[in-house]
Scaffold this active site. Structure first.
Site, PDB file in Angstrom:
ATOM      1  N   LEU A  23       4.658  -3.453  -1.731  1.00  0.00           N
ATOM      2  CA  LEU A  23       3.199  -3.538  -1.662  1.00  0.00           C
ATOM      3  C   LEU A  23       2.804  -4.672  -0.715  1.00  0.00           C
ATOM      4  CD1 LEU A  23       0.425  -2.578  -3.035  1.00  0.00           C
ATOM      5  CD2 LEU A  23       0.601  -4.730  -4.316  1.00  0.00           C
ATOM      6  N   ASP A  53       5.082  -7.967  -0.892  1.00  0.00           N
ATOM      7  CA  ASP A  53       5.078  -8.745   0.338  1.00  0.00           C
ATOM      8  C   ASP A  53       3.843  -9.634   0.364  1.00  0.00           C
ATOM      9  OD1 ASP A  53       6.194  -8.887   3.288  1.00  0.00           O
ATOM     10  OD2 ASP A  53       4.007  -8.800   3.415  1.00  0.00           O
ATOM     11  N   TYR A  58      -2.309 -15.765   3.217  1.00  0.00           N
ATOM     12  CA  TYR A  58      -3.204 -14.730   2.689  1.00  0.00           C
ATOM     13  C   TYR A  58      -4.167 -15.292   1.642  1.00  0.00           C
ATOM     14  CZ  TYR A  58       0.289 -11.441   4.630  1.00  0.00           C
ATOM     15  OH  TYR A  58       1.154 -10.750   5.431  1.00  0.00           O
ATOM     16  N   TYR A 178       5.679  -3.626   9.259  1.00  0.00           N
ATOM     17  CA  TYR A 178       4.350  -3.913   8.731  1.00  0.00           C
ATOM     18  C   TYR A 178       3.331  -2.923   9.287  1.00  0.00           C
ATOM     19  CZ  TYR A 178       3.554  -6.955  12.931  1.00  0.00           C
ATOM     20  OH  TYR A 178       3.431  -7.475  14.193  1.00  0.00           O
ATOM     21  N   SER A 179       2.163  -2.879   8.692  1.00  0.00           N
ATOM     22  CA  SER A 179       1.107  -1.938   9.083  1.00  0.00           C
ATOM     23  C   SER A 179       1.595  -0.488   9.103  1.00  0.00           C
ATOM     24  CB  SER A 179       0.527  -2.301  10.450  1.00  0.00           C
ATOM     25  OG  SER A 179       0.117  -3.647  10.475  1.00  0.00           O
ATOM     26  N   PRO A 180       2.311  -0.054   8.071  1.00  0.00           N
ATOM     27  CA  PRO A 180       2.884   1.294   8.132  1.00  0.00           C
ATOM     28  C   PRO A 180       1.840   2.398   8.045  1.00  0.00           C
ATOM     29  CG  PRO A 180       3.188   0.391   5.945  1.00  0.00           C
ATOM     30  CD  PRO A 180       2.623  -0.715   6.789  1.00  0.00           C
ATOM     31  N   GLY A 182      -1.106   1.965   9.704  1.00  0.00           N
ATOM     32  CA  GLY A 182      -1.973   1.781  10.866  1.00  0.00           C
ATOM     33  C   GLY A 182      -3.061   0.739  10.649  1.00  0.00           C
ATOM     34  N   TRP A 189      -8.768  -8.581  14.431  1.00  0.00           N
ATOM     35  CA  TRP A 189      -7.351  -8.786  14.789  1.00  0.00           C
ATOM     36  C   TRP A 189      -6.598  -7.492  15.088  1.00  0.00           C
ATOM     37  CZ3 TRP A 189      -3.717  -6.832  11.206  1.00  0.00           C
ATOM     38  CH2 TRP A 189      -4.235  -6.520   9.947  1.00  0.00           C
ATOM     39  N   SER A 233      -2.496  -1.982  -0.327  1.00  0.00           N
ATOM     40  CA  SER A 233      -3.660  -1.371  -0.944  1.00  0.00           C
ATOM     41  C   SER A 233      -4.066  -2.189  -2.162  1.00  0.00           C
ATOM     42  CB  SER A 233      -3.390   0.075  -1.364  1.00  0.00           C
ATOM     43  OG  SER A 233      -4.597   0.587  -1.931  1.00  0.00           O
TER      44      SER A 233
HETATM   45  P1  A2P Z   1      -7.258  -0.192   0.426  1.00  0.00           P
HETATM   46  O1  A2P Z   1      -6.675  -1.545   0.091  1.00  0.00           O
HETATM   47  O2  A2P Z   1      -8.710  -0.104   0.145  1.00  0.00           O
HETATM   48  O3  A2P Z   1      -6.446   0.956  -0.163  1.00  0.00           O
HETATM   49  P2  A2P Z   1      -1.511  -1.122   6.359  1.00  0.00           P
HETATM   50  O4  A2P Z   1      -0.609  -1.229   5.184  1.00  0.00           O
HETATM   51  O5  A2P Z   1      -0.985  -0.236   7.445  1.00  0.00           O
HETATM   52  O6  A2P Z   1      -1.943  -2.469   6.878  1.00  0.00           O
HETATM   53  O7  A2P Z   1      -2.870  -0.385   5.880  1.00  0.00           O
HETATM   54  C1  A2P Z   1      -3.714  -0.963   4.933  1.00  0.00           C
HETATM   55  C2  A2P Z   1      -5.050  -0.280   4.966  1.00  0.00           C
HETATM   56  O8  A2P Z   1      -4.935   1.100   4.581  1.00  0.00           O
HETATM   57  C3  A2P Z   1      -6.004  -0.919   3.980  1.00  0.00           C
HETATM   58  O9  A2P Z   1      -7.296  -0.913   4.566  1.00  0.00           O
HETATM   59  C4  A2P Z   1      -5.936   0.008   2.748  1.00  0.00           C
HETATM   60  O10 A2P Z   1      -7.167  -0.023   2.041  1.00  0.00           O
HETATM   61  C5  A2P Z   1      -5.691   1.368   3.410  1.00  0.00           C
HETATM   62  N1  A2P Z   1      -4.884   2.287   2.580  1.00  0.00           N
HETATM   63  C6  A2P Z   1      -3.847   1.975   1.780  1.00  0.00           C
HETATM   64  N2  A2P Z   1      -3.294   3.076   1.237  1.00  0.00           N
HETATM   65  C7  A2P Z   1      -4.012   4.133   1.709  1.00  0.00           C
HETATM   66  C8  A2P Z   1      -3.928   5.545   1.509  1.00  0.00           C
HETATM   67  N3  A2P Z   1      -3.021   6.096   0.712  1.00  0.00           N
HETATM   68  N4  A2P Z   1      -4.844   6.336   2.163  1.00  0.00           N
HETATM   69  C9  A2P Z   1      -5.784   5.791   2.972  1.00  0.00           C
HETATM   70  N5  A2P Z   1      -5.910   4.462   3.207  1.00  0.00           N
HETATM   71  C10 A2P Z   1      -5.023   3.635   2.587  1.00  0.00           C
END
Ligand code: A2P
Length: 285
Positions: A23, A53, A58, A178-180, A182, A189, A233
């Site tokens: 996470l 993570d 943060y 990271y950012s899996p 997007g 940033w 998330s």
């Molecule tokens: P949220 O925290 O409201 O779920 P990354 O891990 O690539 O940085 O992406 C994180 C972003 O993607 C956060 O804005 C998160 O928002 C959102 N996100 C996380 N899981 C999902 C999902 N299953 N579907 C759509 N958006 C998601």
């Protein structure tokens, strides 16, 4: 390797192992209510996540530590079930600061150890109390370091990192991407000129076949090729959704289709620091 919700760890050369799904816990502290990180980490542990993570920078590491401790106290997990990754911030790169900074992190977490401690970014800033040290003109004050570059790597279907992956495979190095998903597309940033990953038609079409979302396909793609992912998330439903990736697998053809989405474009470019002598993203990989 047969990946399951209970066991999706990959071995590390020191005898430890790292869960392929973790996470992510970065959220803009100005826009995130206090306690949401605490709740999210607890929901994640209940959902089966065993890799978290986090980072000092943060501003919510105390909530991560509290969540882990509460779940240990409840008897849901033992400390050794959890893989926690913390990060050394840019102002703490001088070798003599590394240990005290880690100790500060342990104090914040109220845990005895972290499982992994990585360099947040290879670009050092001037050591001191300011997290973002600036001169009188508002310009960031950089700092020279001698760095063995060991850091996380952006990795997702639009930035699949084939050369880096091959290099790491040859040298038995596990990649944490990271950012899996997007990123959150926060314009302060993130390079938002690349389209949103989760709207991608191929990811959505493959998702439809398995009754999964584009996010689940993007995550499964990476864990299936051995890349650790740390989707962030703080939403209960999406935390659980992101863990539901061990009950299906992608065919070789689908893996190739997703690999072909690669655009070689980073979402996280950090262009504001591109004049740093150690700016890492101009290198080929
Ligand atoms: P949220 O925290 O409201 O779920 P990354 O891990 O690539 O940085 O992406 C994180 C972003 O993607 C956060 O804005 C998160 O928002 C959102 N996100 C996380 N899981 C999902 C999902 N299953 N579907 C759509 N958006 C998601």
């Amino acid at each position: 390797m047969n990946l399951t919700a209970e066991n999706h760890r990959v071995p590390l050369s020191d005898g430890n192992s790292i869960p392929l799904l973790g996470l992510g816990t970065y959220a803009d502290p100005k826009k995130t209510p206090k306690g949401s990180c605490l709740e999210s980490v607890k929901i994640a542990i209940d959902a089966g996540y065993r890799h978290i993570d986090g980072a000092f920078v943060y501003y919510n590491e105390h909530e991560v530590g509290q969540a882990i401790r509460e779940k240990i106290a409840e008897g849901k997990i033992k400390r050794e079930d959890i893989f926690y990754c913390g990060k050394l911030w840019n102002t703490c790169h001088p070798p003599e600061l590394v240990r005290p900074t880690l100790e500060k992190t342990l104090k914040i977490l109220q845990l005895d150890y972290v499982d992994l401690y990585i360099i947040e970014l290879p670009m050092a800033f001037k050591p001191g109390d300011a997290i973002y040290p600036r001169d009188e003109n508002g310009k960031m004050i950089y700092h020279e370091t001698d760095l063995c570059a060991t850091w996380e790597v952006e990795c997702h279907p639009y930035f699949t990192q084939p050369k880096l992956l091959e290099f790491c495979r040859q040298h038995d190095i596990v990649i944490v991407g990271y950012s899996p998903l997007g990123t959150s597309r926060d314009e302060t940033w993130v390079n938002v000129s690349s389209p949103p990953l989760l709207k991608d038609p191929v990811l959505n079409a493959i998702g439809k076949k398995y009754n999964k979302t584009a996010a689940q396909i993007a995550l499964r793609f990476n864990v299936q090729r051995g890349v650790v992912v740390i989707p962030k998330s703080f939403n209960a439903q999406r935390i659980r959704e992101n863990f539901q990736i061990f009950d299906f697998s992608l065919t070789e053809k689908e893996m190739k289709e997703i690999e072909a989405l690669n655009k070689n474009v980073r979402y996280v470019e950090l262009l504001m620091w591109r004049d740093h002598p150690e700016y890492p993203f101009s290198d080929e990989y």
